[in-house]
Scaffold this active site. Structure first.
Site, PDB file in Angstrom:
ATOM      1  CG  MET A 109      -1.809   1.001   1.286  1.00 55.32           C
ATOM      2  SD  MET A 109      -2.629   1.278   2.827  1.00 55.32           S
ATOM      3  CE  MET A 109      -1.333   0.921   3.949  1.00 55.32           C
ATOM      4  N   PRO A 110       1.198   1.857  -1.135  1.00 54.07           N
ATOM      5  CG  PRO A 110       2.315   3.273  -2.723  1.00 54.07           C
ATOM      6  CD  PRO A 110       1.941   2.875  -1.133  1.00 54.07           C
ATOM      7  CB  THR A 111       0.318  -2.838  -4.574  1.00 56.22           C
ATOM      8  OG1 THR A 111       0.219  -3.049  -2.972  1.00 56.22           O
ATOM      9  CG2 THR A 111       0.733  -4.113  -5.219  1.00 56.22           C
ATOM     10  CG  ASP A 158       4.223  -5.214  -1.116  1.00 55.68           C
ATOM     11  OD1 ASP A 158       5.160  -6.177  -1.033  1.00 55.68           O
ATOM     12  OD2 ASP A 158       3.862  -5.033   0.090  1.00 55.68           O
TER      13      ASP A 158
END
Lengths: 62, 62, 62, 62, 62, 62
Positions: free
Chosen positions: F1-3, F40
């Protein structure tokens, strides 16, 4: 090609998105080569009721 | 890691989502190991005009 | 419908995958309703050189 | 199985989506075989502030 | 833009993929408009141990 | 998060991936805030027989 999909919690401004795609595209071209016009980026705004970590929705985590 | 993306027809309640992510996370840790905090789940609510099976939108199937 | 996409680090056994899809399907039907035959699950095995957290590939993290 | 995910700029009509899923399903069965009932299609409508090409959001490109 | 992601069971030939992307692109332009050069298609070949329906891996279903 | 999910043509080196995830993570934290540990990134290497633009597989375009 390359294509980036970015999932982020909803609430970011258009200005943040504008800056982010500009920077991601620059970095992508620097590292992978190719022309900026071949870099596609799709952003998905995720609602807090739709993202969970550790078994808990973010709606309930904060 | 692991990350789950769940596509479901829109209309589910927050309570159903809360229960689902709790159970998915529990099952994931049981079978794959690791800590619950490493389990990420993203839900996408799909509108009936955006899902088709057998060449027909679900908007028209029911 | 619903559809689950699961990204996991490569190396899990077929037996783990077999157990995982059985449990996810059971949980999905319990919480969301519907028939098991409508639950689709797609697993993606990710290589350690293709997953990064905190700016580091998992190849290098461990 | 097969499953199609289609990302398109928002603003298409239900009639266009209806036609598109009908045609995609027909083509899929012709080329890959199988029954139409096994063809699933999910459409995502992307907002112009969430799609970028060449480092620029489509909101700003046109 | 639009972008198609197609998940199919592994084992299809390059000739089938060649035909499929040609037809999908033609249909897409017919229904949604735009130029063929803006249609991107990404295919993912799924192994039978990585796709499940009804709680059973396809590896075991057939 | 964010990805971030990055699809790129196969053939990039681990060194390029290492550099790319480092830079994407840095840019992400600068623009969106948050800690690097929450960023990520998953890379998918696409084969030339699995990517098409303008109705032609990249296998045949070059």
């Amino acid at each position: 090609m390359p294509t980036y999909h970015i999932e982020m919690m909803e609430g970011r401004t258009v200005e943040q998105k504008r800056k982010l795609v500009e920077e991601i595209t620059r970095v992508s071209v620097e590292v992978l080569g190719g022309s900026p016009e071949y870099v596609d980026i799709v952003i998905t705004d995720i609602k807090r009721e739709n993202w969970a970590t550790g078994g808990k929705l973010w709606l309930e985590r904060e």
